[in-house]
Design an enzyme around this catalytic site. Structure first.
Site, PDB file in Angstrom:
ATOM      1  N   LYS A 112      40.970  43.989  33.484  1.00 16.12           N
ATOM      2  CA  LYS A 112      41.260  43.794  34.918  1.00 16.12           C
ATOM      3  C   LYS A 112      40.679  44.945  35.752  1.00 16.12           C
ATOM      4  O   LYS A 112      39.951  44.720  36.713  1.00 16.12           O
ATOM      5  CB  LYS A 112      42.782  43.716  35.156  1.00 16.12           C
ATOM      6  CG  LYS A 112      43.468  42.593  34.410  1.00 16.12           C
ATOM      7  CD  LYS A 112      44.956  42.534  34.705  1.00 16.12           C
ATOM      8  CE  LYS A 112      45.770  43.674  34.124  1.00 16.12           C
ATOM      9  NZ  LYS A 112      45.835  43.711  32.645  1.00 16.12           N
ATOM     10  N   ARG A 116      53.776  39.744  38.223  1.00 15.12           N
ATOM     11  CA  ARG A 116      53.907  39.625  36.771  1.00 15.12           C
ATOM     12  C   ARG A 116      55.156  38.880  36.362  1.00 15.12           C
ATOM     13  O   ARG A 116      55.520  38.881  35.189  1.00 15.12           O
ATOM     14  CB  ARG A 116      53.989  41.016  36.151  1.00 15.12           C
ATOM     15  CG  ARG A 116      52.624  41.575  35.865  1.00 15.12           C
ATOM     16  CD  ARG A 116      52.758  42.807  35.036  1.00 15.12           C
ATOM     17  NE  ARG A 116      51.746  43.702  35.486  1.00 15.12           N
ATOM     18  CZ  ARG A 116      50.884  44.317  34.692  1.00 15.12           C
ATOM     19  NH1 ARG A 116      50.952  44.191  33.415  1.00 15.12           N
ATOM     20  NH2 ARG A 116      49.972  45.079  35.191  1.00 15.12           N
ATOM     21  N   ARG A 144      40.490  53.552  25.227  1.00 16.24           N
ATOM     22  CA  ARG A 144      40.287  53.713  26.675  1.00 16.24           C
ATOM     23  C   ARG A 144      40.491  55.162  27.119  1.00 16.24           C
ATOM     24  O   ARG A 144      41.375  55.869  26.642  1.00 16.24           O
ATOM     25  CB  ARG A 144      41.260  52.829  27.444  1.00 16.24           C
ATOM     26  CG  ARG A 144      41.215  53.133  28.937  1.00 16.24           C
ATOM     27  CD  ARG A 144      41.905  52.129  29.772  1.00 16.24           C
ATOM     28  NE  ARG A 144      43.208  51.773  29.262  1.00 16.24           N
ATOM     29  CZ  ARG A 144      43.919  50.769  29.728  1.00 16.24           C
ATOM     30  NH1 ARG A 144      43.431  50.006  30.684  1.00 16.24           N
ATOM     31  NH2 ARG A 144      45.097  50.505  29.231  1.00 16.24           N
ATOM     32  N   ARG A 204      45.870  57.428  28.719  1.00 10.68           N
ATOM     33  CA  ARG A 204      47.183  57.004  29.213  1.00 10.68           C
ATOM     34  C   ARG A 204      48.223  57.085  28.099  1.00 10.68           C
ATOM     35  O   ARG A 204      47.925  56.767  26.945  1.00 10.68           O
ATOM     36  CB  ARG A 204      47.076  55.555  29.699  1.00 10.68           C
ATOM     37  CG  ARG A 204      47.183  55.434  31.188  1.00 10.68           C
ATOM     38  CD  ARG A 204      46.763  54.089  31.667  1.00 10.68           C
ATOM     39  NE  ARG A 204      47.634  53.004  31.242  1.00 10.68           N
ATOM     40  CZ  ARG A 204      47.454  51.741  31.618  1.00 10.68           C
ATOM     41  NH1 ARG A 204      46.451  51.422  32.399  1.00 10.68           N
ATOM     42  NH2 ARG A 204      48.268  50.794  31.203  1.00 10.68           N
ATOM     43  N   ARG A 235      53.572  46.081  25.257  1.00  8.16           N
ATOM     44  CA  ARG A 235      53.062  45.581  26.542  1.00  8.16           C
ATOM     45  C   ARG A 235      52.606  44.136  26.407  1.00  8.16           C
ATOM     46  O   ARG A 235      52.803  43.314  27.305  1.00  8.16           O
ATOM     47  CB  ARG A 235      51.911  46.469  27.038  1.00  8.16           C
ATOM     48  CG  ARG A 235      52.408  47.787  27.625  1.00  8.16           C
ATOM     49  CD  ARG A 235      51.372  48.903  27.558  1.00  8.16           C
ATOM     50  NE  ARG A 235      50.136  48.573  28.231  1.00  8.16           N
ATOM     51  CZ  ARG A 235      48.965  49.167  27.961  1.00  8.16           C
ATOM     52  NH1 ARG A 235      48.888  50.121  27.048  1.00  8.16           N
ATOM     53  NH2 ARG A 235      47.887  48.808  28.607  1.00  8.16           N
TER      54      ARG A 235
HETATM   55  P1  AP5 Z   1      40.699  47.908  31.556  1.00 11.04           P
HETATM   56  O1  AP5 Z   1      39.732  47.371  32.530  1.00 11.04           O
HETATM   57  O2  AP5 Z   1      41.268  49.269  31.763  1.00 11.04           O
HETATM   58  O3  AP5 Z   1      41.871  46.838  31.271  1.00 11.04           O
HETATM   59  P2  AP5 Z   1      43.107  46.383  32.161  1.00 11.04           P
HETATM   60  O4  AP5 Z   1      43.244  44.917  32.003  1.00 11.04           O
HETATM   61  O5  AP5 Z   1      43.006  46.936  33.548  1.00 11.04           O
HETATM   62  O6  AP5 Z   1      44.252  47.088  31.318  1.00 11.04           O
HETATM   63  P3  AP5 Z   1      45.604  47.789  31.674  1.00 11.04           P
HETATM   64  O7  AP5 Z   1      46.054  48.404  30.384  1.00 11.04           O
HETATM   65  O8  AP5 Z   1      45.473  48.703  32.843  1.00 11.04           O
HETATM   66  O9  AP5 Z   1      46.534  46.625  31.979  1.00 11.04           O
HETATM   67  P4  AP5 Z   1      48.069  46.632  31.881  1.00 11.04           P
HETATM   68  O10 AP5 Z   1      48.386  45.339  32.451  1.00 11.04           O
HETATM   69  O11 AP5 Z   1      48.611  46.908  30.539  1.00 11.04           O
HETATM   70  O12 AP5 Z   1      48.457  47.957  32.677  1.00 11.04           O
HETATM   71  P5  AP5 Z   1      48.881  48.233  34.176  1.00 11.04           P
HETATM   72  O13 AP5 Z   1      48.307  49.506  34.559  1.00 11.04           O
HETATM   73  O14 AP5 Z   1      48.625  47.053  35.024  1.00 11.04           O
HETATM   74  O15 AP5 Z   1      39.959  47.855  30.122  1.00 11.04           O
HETATM   75  C1  AP5 Z   1      40.599  48.334  28.959  1.00 11.04           C
HETATM   76  C2  AP5 Z   1      39.565  49.058  28.072  1.00 11.04           C
HETATM   77  O16 AP5 Z   1      38.606  48.104  27.591  1.00 11.04           O
HETATM   78  C3  AP5 Z   1      38.742  50.128  28.799  1.00 11.04           C
HETATM   79  O17 AP5 Z   1      38.526  51.181  27.940  1.00 11.04           O
HETATM   80  C4  AP5 Z   1      37.435  49.422  29.169  1.00 11.04           C
HETATM   81  O18 AP5 Z   1      36.353  50.327  29.218  1.00 11.04           O
HETATM   82  C5  AP5 Z   1      37.277  48.436  28.022  1.00 11.04           C
HETATM   83  N1  AP5 Z   1      36.669  47.195  28.455  1.00 11.04           N
HETATM   84  C6  AP5 Z   1      36.892  46.509  29.623  1.00 11.04           C
HETATM   85  N2  AP5 Z   1      36.153  45.387  29.663  1.00 11.04           N
HETATM   86  C7  AP5 Z   1      35.448  45.348  28.495  1.00 11.04           C
HETATM   87  C8  AP5 Z   1      34.502  44.414  27.944  1.00 11.04           C
HETATM   88  N3  AP5 Z   1      34.140  43.298  28.608  1.00 11.04           N
HETATM   89  N4  AP5 Z   1      33.993  44.676  26.722  1.00 11.04           N
HETATM   90  C9  AP5 Z   1      34.345  45.810  26.045  1.00 11.04           C
HETATM   91  N5  AP5 Z   1      35.237  46.731  26.513  1.00 11.04           N
HETATM   92  C10 AP5 Z   1      35.778  46.495  27.730  1.00 11.04           C
HETATM   93  O19 AP5 Z   1      50.453  48.367  33.984  1.00 11.04           O
HETATM   94  C11 AP5 Z   1      51.000  49.448  33.273  1.00 11.04           C
HETATM   95  C12 AP5 Z   1      52.520  49.351  33.268  1.00 11.04           C
HETATM   96  O20 AP5 Z   1      53.020  49.412  34.608  1.00 11.04           O
HETATM   97  C13 AP5 Z   1      53.091  48.046  32.707  1.00 11.04           C
HETATM   98  O21 AP5 Z   1      53.208  48.093  31.305  1.00 11.04           O
HETATM   99  C14 AP5 Z   1      54.454  47.994  33.415  1.00 11.04           C
HETATM  100  O22 AP5 Z   1      55.378  48.866  32.791  1.00 11.04           O
HETATM  101  C15 AP5 Z   1      54.132  48.543  34.780  1.00 11.04           C
HETATM  102  N6  AP5 Z   1      53.759  47.473  35.742  1.00 11.04           N
HETATM  103  C16 AP5 Z   1      52.521  47.187  36.201  1.00 11.04           C
HETATM  104  N7  AP5 Z   1      52.544  46.139  37.040  1.00 11.04           N
HETATM  105  C17 AP5 Z   1      53.847  45.758  37.133  1.00 11.04           C
HETATM  106  C18 AP5 Z   1      54.527  44.713  37.839  1.00 11.04           C
HETATM  107  N8  AP5 Z   1      53.870  43.835  38.617  1.00 11.04           N
HETATM  108  N9  AP5 Z   1      55.868  44.614  37.682  1.00 11.04           N
HETATM  109  C19 AP5 Z   1      56.543  45.465  36.901  1.00 11.04           C
HETATM  110  N10 AP5 Z   1      55.971  46.464  36.198  1.00 11.04           N
HETATM  111  C20 AP5 Z   1      54.633  46.616  36.312  1.00 11.04           C
END
Ligand code: AP5
Length: 222
Positions: A18, A94, A129, A158, A169
């Site tokens: 994402k 979410r 990552r 992270r 997660r």
């Molecule tokens: P990356 O682009 O960083 O992936 P991402 O989908 O953004 O992953 P996140 O881990 O940030 O998502 P998440 O939903 O777990 O975390 P969030 O911060 O939203 O890519 C990942 C890796 O792969 C990178 O190293 C990249 O280089 C590589 N990559 C990318 N594309 C690639 C490709 N095509 N091929 C190869 N490699 C690739 O949430 C964190 C926490 O916050 C949650 O667990 C929760 O506790 C809380 N939270 C967040 N949103 C909410 C909500 N709405 N409500 C309640 N709690 C929430």
């Protein structure tokens, strides 16, 4: 016809790409990127009460309670609407209750992108990552390595990017995704996220161009 500001949601499992796709979308389309995870990490880093509470849930891979998240995202979204009208919402909503909170504000996307990536790939992506604290750019030790030794030396990881935490997660994601999808059935597009990032972006880019040029049928108007 004038170009309408885009209203886009992007969703998918942890590490499905994402944030990576949002970087590319913002570079081309200049939308205001609102990431619920980034907003929460900023609160954690600032050491606010909300941040301290949020951190307990984030470390367990659980959803942070709505009393913290809903208002935070709402404020950022309303600001984006005021400033440019266009927005790119990442990792929100979410849960059904978060989707309902947006509906109550009259906020609906023209397109809901869901990145599909198999679970075993998600774990590899997550543990490899790294983030650049200077530019905010997302790297991966194997799939998207840093360009220079200088950048490599300053990368951070992270706390929730361990195999154990990613699995938690993922469980949270799987428990909630169906309810969220159900709210946006009329505008959802599945995108295969298990391809090189440029290929994934090419498909997203096409969807956005179609939307911008009004070539797609009016979606979301029912
Ligand atoms: P990356 O682009 O960083 O992936 P991402 O989908 O953004 O992953 P996140 O881990 O940030 O998502 P998440 O939903 O777990 O975390 P969030 O911060 O939203 O890519 C990942 C890796 O792969 C990178 O190293 C990249 O280089 C590589 N990559 C990318 N594309 C690639 C490709 N095509 N091929 C190869 N490699 C690739 O949430 C964190 C926490 O916050 C949650 O667990 C929760 O506790 C809380 N939270 C967040 N949103 C909410 C909500 N709405 N409500 C309640 N709690 C929430």
């Amino acid at each position: 016809a004038g170009k309408e500001p885009l209203r886009i949601m992007i969703s998918g499992a942890p590490a499905s790409g994402k944030g990576t796709q949002c970087e590319l979308i913002v570079a081309k389309y200049g939308l205001t990127h609102i990431s619920a995870g980034d907003l929460l990490r900023a609160e954690v880093a600032a050491g606010t009460d909300a941040g301290n509470k949020a951190q307990e849930y984030m470390q367990e891979g659980k959803l942070v309670p709505n009393e913290i998240v809903v208002m935070m995202v709402k404020n950022a979204l309303l600001q984006a609407v005021d400033q440019s009208g266009g927005w790119l919402l990442d990792g929100y909503p979410r849960s059904l209750s978060q989707a309902e909170a947006l509906d109550a504000l009259g906020i609906r996307p023209q397109l809901f992108i869901l990145l599909d990536v198999p679970d075993e790939i998600l774990v590899q992506r997550s543990v490899g990552r790294r983030y650049d604290p200077v530019t905010g750019k997302i790297y991966h030790l194997i799939y998207a390595p840093p360009e220079t030794p200088e950048i490599a030396a300053r990368l951070t990881q992270r706390l929730d990017d361990t195999e154990e935490k990613v699995k938690l997660r993922l469980q949270t994601h799987e428990a909630n995704v169906a309810a969220v999808i159900g709210s946006y059935k009329d505008v959802i597009k599945h995108v295969d996220g298990n391809r090189p990032k440029a290929e994934v972006f090419a498909e997203i880019d096409k969807l956005l161009l179609e939307l911008q040029e009004g070539e797609t049928e009016e979606v979301g108007a029912t």
